[in-house]
Design an enzyme around this catalytic site. Sequence first.
Site, PDB file in Angstrom:
ATOM      1  CB  CYS A 120      -0.900   0.015   1.235  1.00 38.64           C
ATOM      2  SG  CYS A 120      -2.258   1.212   1.081  1.00 38.64           S
ATOM      3  CB  CYS A 122      -1.882   4.943   3.318  1.00 40.96           C
ATOM      4  SG  CYS A 122      -1.875   3.406   4.236  1.00 40.96           S
ATOM      5  CB  CYS A 130      -4.448   3.696  -0.109  1.00 48.15           C
ATOM      6  SG  CYS A 130      -4.859   3.561   1.650  1.00 48.15           S
ATOM      7  CE  LYS A 195      -7.737  -1.402   4.543  1.00 48.41           C
ATOM      8  NZ  LYS A 195      -6.341  -1.056   4.276  1.00 48.41           N
ATOM      9  NE  ARG A 205      -6.688   4.725   8.764  1.00 48.39           N
ATOM     10  CZ  ARG A 205      -7.887   5.013   8.290  1.00 48.39           C
ATOM     11  NH1 ARG A 205      -8.487   6.142   8.648  1.00 48.39           N
ATOM     12  NH2 ARG A 205      -8.479   4.191   7.469  1.00 48.39           N
ATOM     13  NE  ARG A 217      -6.685   4.770   4.845  1.00 45.71           N
ATOM     14  CZ  ARG A 217      -5.689   5.653   4.794  1.00 45.71           C
ATOM     15  NH1 ARG A 217      -5.645   6.551   3.820  1.00 45.71           N
ATOM     16  NH2 ARG A 217      -4.739   5.641   5.716  1.00 45.71           N
ATOM     17  CD  GLU A 233     -14.083  -4.610  -3.828  1.00 42.64           C
ATOM     18  OE1 GLU A 233     -13.138  -5.195  -4.388  1.00 42.64           O
ATOM     19  OE2 GLU A 233     -14.164  -3.376  -3.752  1.00 42.64           O
ATOM     20  CE  LYS A 248      -7.268  -3.838   7.713  1.00 42.02           C
ATOM     21  NZ  LYS A 248      -6.321  -3.064   6.998  1.00 42.02           N
ATOM     22  CB  SER A 274      -4.975  -1.572  15.218  1.00 45.08           C
ATOM     23  OG  SER A 274      -5.791  -0.729  14.426  1.00 45.08           O
ATOM     24  CE1 TYR A 313      -0.964  -5.214  14.381  1.00 40.81           C
ATOM     25  CE2 TYR A 313      -3.369  -5.331  14.511  1.00 40.81           C
ATOM     26  CZ  TYR A 313      -2.221  -4.897  13.875  1.00 40.81           C
ATOM     27  OH  TYR A 313      -2.320  -4.165  12.729  1.00 40.81           O
TER      28      TYR A 313
HETATM   29  C1  PBG Z   1      -2.982   0.224   4.920  1.00 42.08           C
HETATM   30  C2  PBG Z   1      -3.541  -0.635   5.981  1.00 42.08           C
HETATM   31  C3  PBG Z   1      -4.362  -0.292   7.073  1.00 42.08           C
HETATM   32  C4  PBG Z   1      -4.482  -1.437   7.855  1.00 42.08           C
HETATM   33  C5  PBG Z   1      -3.790  -2.453   7.206  1.00 42.08           C
HETATM   34  N1  PBG Z   1      -3.224  -1.948   6.037  1.00 42.08           N
HETATM   35  C6  PBG Z   1      -4.924   1.013   7.494  1.00 42.08           C
HETATM   36  C7  PBG Z   1      -5.906   1.719   6.664  1.00 42.08           C
HETATM   37  O1  PBG Z   1      -6.441   1.206   5.683  1.00 42.08           O
HETATM   38  O2  PBG Z   1      -6.142   2.880   7.014  1.00 42.08           O
HETATM   39  C8  PBG Z   1      -5.207  -1.533   9.164  1.00 42.08           C
HETATM   40  C9  PBG Z   1      -4.736  -2.590  10.096  1.00 42.08           C
HETATM   41  C10 PBG Z   1      -5.184  -2.449  11.505  1.00 42.08           C
HETATM   42  O3  PBG Z   1      -5.982  -1.565  11.884  1.00 42.08           O
HETATM   43  O4  PBG Z   1      -4.712  -3.275  12.301  1.00 42.08           O
HETATM   44  N2  PBG Z   1      -3.854   0.592   3.920  1.00 42.08           N
END
Ligand code: PBG
Length: 329
Positions: A120, A122, A130, A195, A205, A217, A233, A248, A274, A313
């Site tokens: 990615c 970002c 992104c 996603k 972030r 986003r 998708e 996700k 996260s 995690y």
């Molecule tokens: C990058 C990305 C993100 C996450 C994984 N790859 C953040 C986003 O899309 O803003 C999130 C992972 C997480 O919250 O643990 N595009």
Amino acid sequence: MTHAMFRPRRLREKSLLRRLVRETTLRADDLIYPLFVVHGRGVREPIPSMPGQSRVSVDELVKEAKDAAGMGIPGILLFGLPEDKDPRGSEAYAEDGVVQQAVRAVKDTVPDLLVVTDVCLCQYTSHGHCGVVEGGSVKNDPTLELLARTAVSHVEAGADMVAPSDMMDGRVGAIRDALDEGGWVETPIMAYSAKYASCFYGPFRDAADSTPQFGDRRSYQMDPANVAEAMREIALDLDEGADIVMVKPALPYLDVIARARAEFGAPLAAYSVSGEYAMIKAAGRLGWLDEERAMLEALVAIRRAGADIVITYFAKDVARLLERGALPG
Ligand code: PBG
């Protein structure tokens, strides 16, 4: 009560019986551990909103990788924080970028571990989006080439699998073509297919310093209200050559995982993000939840919904617990 009545409690009485009839398993084998890598040496910077997780430099990452492999975790997922950000996210595809260095170091020293890289822009772009920004909006097709270059550079560094998370249309196909042209026909793609534009990425972030500098986003990530679209998708990504598809976040989207399991035969990953981690950690610290049990219950639920692979995690914590004797009976 007649003697033929089904008495569900018969099979719940004894721990050993409960283990025998358990429908869902959770093993270290099912897990991928995400890690954040930064420039420097000896760096181990705790991430405040993700207690227990740190940003680590390559030398420290190697220790994490050894640890994970030693616990029987099959793979790690790498995220990089660049030295400098620019509008086109150029460190994402730099030969000596932080992820590329990390991949080389881990592949050199920890052979028994799959190294998966997040693809990615970002974390690398000055605007935090992104993709390429032109005239105040994120442009799809001009981004594809940069994503493909990023994926190829990760694989050239030794990555075992690439995981595009940008949500641009057509990125899986673009990456597949670029890998094939580079002679990497055998390298698989795990696509972040469904996603969602989720607030549960908040702690990530902070960790990855990837908050968009303007807007959000929602023009590329999915609307949390949609599930039929998620199936489209996934179908699209499989059509473009994805080998593993992903949903996700995980916990608030168990129905999406279950639908994907029912509709597609492809290996399915779920990313417990996260915010899911932070919620359990926070409640645990406040004494409002039993952190260990909440973690296990959440991860088993994600597996029960139909995920083959769980990206979490908690991977090391779970692996450690499971080593001590599986799930409590
Ligand atoms: C990058 C990305 C993100 C996450 C994984 N790859 C953040 C986003 O899309 O803003 C999130 C992972 C997480 O919250 O643990 N595009």
